[in-house]
Enzyme design. Structure first.
Site, short mmCIF file in Angstrom:
data_model
loop_
_atom_site.label_atom_id
_atom_site.label_comp_id
_atom_site.label_asym_id
_atom_site.label_seq_id
_atom_site.Cartn_x
_atom_site.Cartn_y
_atom_site.Cartn_z
N HIS A 142 8.97 -24.64 8.61
CA HIS A 142 7.92 -25.26 9.42
C HIS A 142 6.51 -24.99 8.93
CE1 HIS A 142 10.55 -25.79 13.33
NE2 HIS A 142 11.18 -26.17 12.22
N ASP B 205 0.88 -1.16 0.00
CA ASP B 205 0.00 0.00 0.00
C ASP B 205 0.92 1.22 0.00
OD1 ASP B 205 0.89 0.27 2.61
OD2 ASP B 205 -1.09 0.22 3.54
N HIS B 206 0.37 2.39 0.26
CA HIS B 206 1.21 3.60 0.27
C HIS B 206 2.28 3.51 1.36
CE1 HIS B 206 -2.27 4.00 2.84
NE2 HIS B 206 -1.61 4.85 3.60
N CYS C 115 3.15 -3.24 3.91
CA CYS C 115 2.38 -2.05 4.29
C CYS C 115 3.16 -1.35 5.39
CB CYS C 115 0.94 -2.39 4.68
SG CYS C 115 0.71 -3.44 6.12
N GLY C 116 2.52 -0.47 6.14
CA GLY C 116 3.25 0.25 7.17
C GLY C 116 3.77 -0.67 8.26
N THR C 117 2.90 -1.55 8.73
CA THR C 117 3.26 -2.50 9.79
C THR C 117 3.39 -3.94 9.31
OG1 THR C 117 0.95 -2.92 10.29
CG2 THR C 117 2.02 -1.12 11.51
N GLY C 118 2.79 -4.24 8.18
CA GLY C 118 2.69 -5.62 7.69
C GLY C 118 1.47 -6.34 8.25
N ILE C 119 0.86 -5.76 9.27
CA ILE C 119 -0.25 -6.45 9.96
C ILE C 119 -1.50 -6.51 9.09
CG2 ILE C 119 -1.77 -6.42 11.96
CD1 ILE C 119 0.54 -5.09 13.52
N GLY C 120 -1.91 -5.37 8.55
CA GLY C 120 -3.11 -5.36 7.72
C GLY C 120 -2.98 -6.28 6.53
N MET C 121 -1.84 -6.25 5.88
CA MET C 121 -1.60 -7.12 4.72
C MET C 121 -1.68 -8.59 5.12
SD MET C 121 -1.17 -5.65 1.82
CE MET C 121 -0.42 -4.36 0.82
N ARG D 231 6.84 -33.97 9.91
CA ARG D 231 5.82 -33.69 10.93
C ARG D 231 5.12 -32.35 10.70
NH1 ARG D 231 10.64 -31.99 12.92
NH2 ARG D 231 10.72 -30.17 14.28
N HIS D 232 5.79 -31.47 9.96
CA HIS D 232 5.19 -30.15 9.73
C HIS D 232 4.04 -30.23 8.72
CE1 HIS D 232 8.32 -28.48 12.14
NE2 HIS D 232 9.26 -29.00 11.35
C1 RB5 Z 1 -1.68 2.83 6.45
O1 RB5 Z 1 -1.59 4.04 7.11
C2 RB5 Z 1 -1.40 1.69 7.44
O2 RB5 Z 1 -2.49 1.53 8.28
C3 RB5 Z 1 -1.09 0.41 6.70
O3 RB5 Z 1 0.02 0.61 5.88
C4 RB5 Z 1 -0.77 -0.79 7.55
O4 RB5 Z 1 0.18 -0.48 8.52
C5 RB5 Z 1 -1.91 -1.50 8.10
O5 RB5 Z 1 -1.76 -2.55 8.74
#
Ligand code: RB5
Length: 148
Positions: free
Chosen positions: A98, A8-9, A65-71, A132-133
């Protein structure tokens, strides 16, 4: 190996760094966008990459993405996707060995460029150990179909 990549951006600059690396390493890839740093919604980019990997059209996916979490959350909604959120070299290696992770997610706002590229290289080169994995991967697949 064919790699599908998107951001993303918040991950746009690292996507460019990774495509630069993939080009120099001779690894085939498709950039699923975006093409600028204009604000976008990460599921719109995680979805196509995850579907391209789940369908078998691509072997691996990389999402930034910014954190990788949303992706990672979005990609893991697609059946067949095992997306690993990785910010260190140890888990980059072990999630391949694994978990047979087929998508890698990282956060551009979390780690530096040098570490990020080392994670990409480690994850692309590491192999699933099977054994096993495999039975654990099979149980994840059962959860996807709600038959767990
Ligand atoms: C965008 O501002 C940010 O929320 C996105 O890049 C990401 O970190 C979401 O998990």
């Amino acid at each position: 190996m064919k790699v599908a990549i998107a951001s993303d951006h918040g991950g746009f600059e690292y996507k460019a760094k990774i495509t630069e690396y993939l080009t120099s390493a001779g690894i085939e890839f498709k950039d699923f966008g975006p093409e600028s740093t204009a604000s976008v919604d990460y599921p719109d980019y995680a979805g196509p990459v995850a579907e391209a990997v789940a369908s078998g059209e691509f072997d691996r996916g990389i999402l930034i993405c910014g954190t990788g979490i949303g992706m990672s959350i979005a990609a893991n909604k697609v059946p067949g996707i095992r997306c690993a959120l990785v910010h260190d070299v140890f888990t980059a290696q072990v999630t391949r060995e694994h978990n047979n992770s087929n998508v890698l997610a990282m956060g551009q706002r979390v780690i530096g460029e040098g570490l990020m590229l080392l994670i990409v290289k480690t994850w692309l080169n590491a192999e699933f150990e099977g054994g096993r994995h495999q039975q654990r991967i099979d149980k994840i697949a059962q959860l996807e179909s709600c038959n767990g």
